[in-house]
Structure formats: C-alpha cells, structure tokens
Write a protein that holds these residues in place. Structure first.
Motif, PDB file in Angstrom:
ATOM      1  N   VAL A 180       0.830  -1.197   0.000  1.00  0.00           N
ATOM      2  CA  VAL A 180       0.000   0.000   0.000  1.00  0.00           C
ATOM      3  C   VAL A 180       0.870   1.254   0.000  1.00  0.00           C
ATOM      4  O   VAL A 180       0.571   2.242  -0.673  1.00  0.00           O
ATOM      5  CB  VAL A 180      -0.950  -0.002   1.214  1.00  0.00           C
TER       6      VAL A 180
ATOM      7  N   PHE B 172      -8.552   4.709  -1.773  1.00  0.00           N
ATOM      8  CA  PHE B 172      -8.282   3.956  -0.551  1.00  0.00           C
ATOM      9  C   PHE B 172      -9.551   3.618   0.220  1.00  0.00           C
ATOM     10  O   PHE B 172      -9.555   2.663   1.009  1.00  0.00           O
ATOM     11  CB  PHE B 172      -7.267   4.705   0.310  1.00  0.00           C
TER      12      PHE B 172
ATOM     13  N   GLY C 142      -8.494   0.232  -1.271  1.00  0.00           N
ATOM     14  CA  GLY C 142      -7.659   0.065  -0.082  1.00  0.00           C
ATOM     15  C   GLY C 142      -8.305  -0.833   0.953  1.00  0.00           C
ATOM     16  O   GLY C 142      -7.676  -1.753   1.486  1.00  0.00           O
TER      17      GLY C 142
END
Length: 268
Positions: free
Chosen positions: A67, A106, A110
């Motif tokens: 990430v 995200f 995410g």
C-alpha cells in the motif's frame, strides 16, 4: 458463489473484487460531482486496480508495504499528469481534486484489499479443518446488520442522529449483542474456538466488529445526507448502490484482520 470465491481465492477473486471496486469508485465519484467537485479518473481507476493486484500478489507476506508503494506511485502519477497538462497548456487539477481521488481509491480498493489478506492467517488456526476464518468479516458485518435491523424493527423507539439516519439505541444494542453472540457461536461450531477463553476472544472480536460496522454505516449516511442523496448509486435495482450494501463490510475488513492477528497471534 461469493463464498466459494472467498474460500478459493486466486484470480477469480481478484477479478470479482475489481468489479466491486470499480462500481464503488464510480459511486464515490458521483458523490463528489454532486457537490460540483471533480476526480482524476485515469489516475484513480489505474491506481485502484494496481493496488488490488499488488496486495493480492503479496498476500502471503501480509503486505503493508504494498500500500505504501501504491501511495507513492499515486503521487508520482498525479504529478506527472500535472506536468503533462501544464506542458500542453491545459487547466491543472486542483489539490482538492487530487486529494478526493486519493480518498476514493483507498476507501474502495484500499479497504477491499483486506479480503486477500485473510488467507495469510491460516497459520494462526492450524487445527481448522477448513478455512472458516476467511468468513469472519462477513459474520462481523452482516451479523451486525441483520441483528440491528430486526432489533430496531421490533424494539426500536429512541433514535439518535435523526438528521442522519433512523438508527435507534435499541437497534444498535441488539446489533452488538447479536453479532458478538453470533461470532462466538460461529467460532464454536466451526472449530475455531476450542476453549472457553477462546470463545471469549471471539465474542469480543464480534462486539468490536459490530462497532466498526456501525461507524461505517453512519459514516456513509453522513456523506449521503450532506449531499441530499438517499442512495450512493443505483447499480443494484431496488437496493441502491454497491456502497449502500458494503458500507459496514468495508470497515469491518481491516478491523477483523487486525484483531485476529492481535487476539490469536499471541497464543502462537
């Protein structure tokens, strides 16, 4: 079929999650445009797809670094696009638009990427005859939603945040009780819990997952009410958008994954 995909993993699961991610990101973009904002679709959709693929490929190593790499890549891509637009004399994207795009990526890709990480927890449950632990976020999110719905329907009277939703204290209490008991029961019948102390851990995990589910539900409700929208989209006829169905699930995913590592990683 959905349960089979989660158990099996592989690229079929990746493709399914990517479809959900695209639908969710479209709905985030829709909410942004209602306010007159704008997102950078090329950067957003590309980064989201890459994020899911990177996390999937690094699944066995429980990727946090993946990430970080994607976040850095997002910023570099955004800067390159700005430089390219400036060199062609086109209007530049505003910082708010870059930030909103980053937020959408995200919020959807995410959080959804945690789906791939649950298989890496197999070593925590060596006695499990089948990977029931990958269903924990499903039990946590939908166990809370179902319990809260029925508790609120039959016993709900005292509302809170009435300008945001029709949630009641009775419904929330019933949801938390239902998901905590349901989580312990699920762990017991699947063999994830072998002792009373372990059942207590699963009970606690269910309770915290329920709180996370409520935060996700209310958080999305706040966004929609601010923009005077009933639903985030219309991708699911009769049920609104994909984010209306997954609002609590998205928040339960990282909470369940983290707590399982904390609660059961210490025990060896």
């Amino acid at each position: 079929r959905c349960v089979g995909l989660v158990f099996g993993g592989g690229h079929l699961l990746v493709n399914a999650v990517e479809v959900v991610e695209v639908m969710g990101l479209r709905e985030v973009d829709r909410l942004v445009r209602v306010e007159g904002g704008r997102t950078i679709d090329l950067v957003g959709y590309t980064t989201a797809a890459l994020l899911l693929e990177v996390v999937f490929q690094l699944e066995e190593s429980v990727p946090s670094g993946g990430v970080d790499i994607l976040a850095t890549g997002f910023i570099l891509i955004a800067f390159l696009i700005q430089v390219a637009r400036a060199s062609m004399g086109k209007p530049l994207y505003r910082v708010s638009e870059l930030s909103t795009t980053f937020f959408g990526v995200f919020l959807t890709a995410g959080l959804l990427s945690y789906i791939f990480r649950f298989h890496s927890l197999a070593d925590l449950f060596p006695d499990a005859s089948w990977p029931a632990f990958v269903l924990i976020p499903v039990v946590g999110a939908w166990g809370y939603d179902s319990s809260a719905f029925f508790s609120g329907k039959f016993f709900g009277e005292a509302t809170y945040l009435p300008h945001v939703s029709r949630k009641t204290w009775e419904g929330t209490a019933g949801g938390l009780l239902g998901v905590s008991v349901g989580m312990a029961f699920f762990a017991g019948i699947t063999g994830l819990a072998q002792t009373i102390p372990e059942l207590g851990k699963w009970w606690s995990l269910g309770l915290i997952c329920g709180l996370a589910a409520q935060v996700g539900d209310l958080g999305f409700s706040v966004f929609k009410r601010e923009m005077q929208l009933k639903d985030s989209g219309n991708s699911i006829p009769g049920h609104g958008g994909i984010l209306d169905r997954l609002d609590s699930f998205l928040f339960v995913l990282p909470v369940a994954f983290t707590l399982m590592g904390i609660f059961f990683g210490m025990s060896g």
